[in-house]
Write an enzyme that holds these catalytic residues in place. Structure first.
Site, short mmCIF file in Angstrom:
data_model
loop_
_atom_site.label_atom_id
_atom_site.label_comp_id
_atom_site.label_asym_id
_atom_site.label_seq_id
_atom_site.Cartn_x
_atom_site.Cartn_y
_atom_site.Cartn_z
N ASP A 188 0.90 -1.04 -0.04
CA ASP A 188 -0.12 0.18 -0.15
C ASP A 188 1.03 1.27 -0.07
OD1 ASP A 188 -1.72 1.97 0.41
OD2 ASP A 188 -2.83 0.98 2.04
N HIS A 193 0.23 8.05 3.62
CA HIS A 193 0.57 7.32 4.74
C HIS A 193 2.30 7.89 4.74
CE1 HIS A 193 -2.79 5.31 5.11
NE2 HIS A 193 -2.62 4.84 4.09
#
Length: 290
Positions: A188, A193
Site C-alpha cells: 500500500d 501514509h
C-alpha cells in the site's frame, strides 16, 4: 471524474494471480508490530521462518499491490480523486488457514454502491482460491467524499450495540514513528501514509497510519491474548474504521469474549487512542473463532 454507480456495478469482475512466501508473511508481521521482544517465543511464531504461522489478516496484502480500497478506484465508473477516498471498513472470512507459501487467483468485483448523501460507499469484494478451493473472501468499503446525492439506496445503517460489562482483557500497543513507512512496503504505497503534502491535501495534519495496519495490530492482540496465540482458530474478522491513528501514538484495545451456544465464538473489540482521550479508531469490531 464523478462516480458512476451504475457503471461500477455493471463492471466485469477482475481476476489477478497472486503469490506469496515466508518473506512476505514476515514483512507483514513486522509491519503490524510483531517481534517485540525479538526473542520472545510467542513473537518468533510471527518472525522466524522455521516456526512461522500466518496471521489471517495477511490476506489483505497477500500478493502485494494496492489494497482493495485502492483497487476500487480502477473500476470503471469509480475513477475519483484518491485524496477524497477513505477506507471505511474491512471484513474477512477465512475458508481455510492461510498457508505460509501459496499461489492463488483473486477475483474482485463491486457488489454495492450506497448513496450516503454527502458521500458514496462502494463495496469491493475479493474472493481468493487456490488449486484446493476457496481460501478467503474479503470486502473493502471505500468512502468517497462528495460523491453521493444521486438518489441511490442508502444501504444498511444499523450498528451493533457496544459490548456490555467490563472487558475480558485490555492491552496497549505502541505504534512506532516509522511504522507506516514499514507497513507500506507490503504493497500500500498510498502517499497519504508518507507524504506530508498529500496528507494535508486530504485534510490531515500529517501522514496517518494505514487503517489495515491498525486492523492487523488489533487482530494480533486478540489472537495472542484470548486465543492462545493460535491463528488457525480465526474464522472471520470485521471492523469499521472510525478514526485515524498517527505514527507514534498508542492503541488501547479492549476485548470481550462471547461464545453463544451452538455457534462459533466471538470476540468483540473497541480500539482507541490512549493519548487523545480514548478517541475511537476501530468500531463494530468482531473476531469469529472456533
Amino acid at each position: 471524474m464523478p462516480l458512476d454507480a451504475a457503471t461500477a456495478l455493471a463492471a466485469a469482475p477482475v481476476s489477478r494471480e497472486i503469490a506469496w512466501g515466508p518473506g512476505d508473511v514476515q514483512l507483514y508481521h513486522l509491519g503490524i508490530g510483531a517481534g517485540v521482544p525479538a526473542t520472545d517465543p510467542r513473537e518468533l511464531r510471527y518472525t522466524l521462518e522455521t516456526r512461522l504461522h500466518v496471521l489471517p489478516s495477511f490476506a489483505t496484502v497477500a500478493g502485494g499491490g494496492p489494497p482493495g480500497v485502492i483497487r476500487a478506484l480502477s473500476v470503471p465508473g469509480a475513477d475519483v480523486d484518491p485524496a477524497r477516498v477513505l477506507h471505511a471498513g474491512q471484513s474477512l472470512t477465512l475458508h481455510r488457514p492461510v498457508p505460509v507459501r501459496g499461489t492463488a487467483t483473486a477475483v474482485s468485483r463491486v457488489t454495492a454502491v450506497h448513496d450516503k448523501g454527502t458521500a458514496a460507499l462502494l463495496v469491493l469484494r475479493t474472493e481468493a482460491a487456490d488449486a484446493d478451493g476457496p481460501l478467503w473472501t474479503e470486502e473493502a468499503l471505500a468512502h468517497m467524499r462528495g460523491e453521493g446525492g444521486w438518489g441511490g439506496d442508502r444501504g444498511p445503517s444499523g450498528r451493533p450495540a457496544p459490548p456490555a460489562g467490563p472487558p475480558d482483557a485490555v492491552v496497549e500497543r505502541a505504534v512506532r514513528e516509522d511504522q507506516a513507512l514499514l507497513y507500506r512496503l507490503t504493497g500500500d504505497r498510498n502517499p497519504l501514509h508518507a507524504d506530508p503534502g498529500f496528507a494535508a491535501r486530504a485534510g490531515f495534519g500529517r501522514p496517518v497510519l494505514h487503517g489495515l495496519c491498525t486492523y492487523g495490530m488489533a487482530l494480533k492482540a486478540a489472537v495472542d491474548t484470548l486465543l492462545d496465540g493460535d491463528v488457525g482458530r480465526v474464522r472471520s474478522y470485521t471492523t469499521r474504521f472510525a478514526g485515524v491513528v498517527y505514527p507514534g501514538e498508542t492503541l488501547r484495545i479492549r476485548m470481550w469474549r462471547q461464545r453463544p451456544q451452538g455457534r462459533e465464538g466471538r470476540i468483540r473489540m473497541a480500539v482507541t487512542v490512549v493519548g487523545r482521550e480514548d478517541a475511537p479508531v476501530l468500531a463494530g469490531t468482531a473476531v469469529g473463532y472456533r
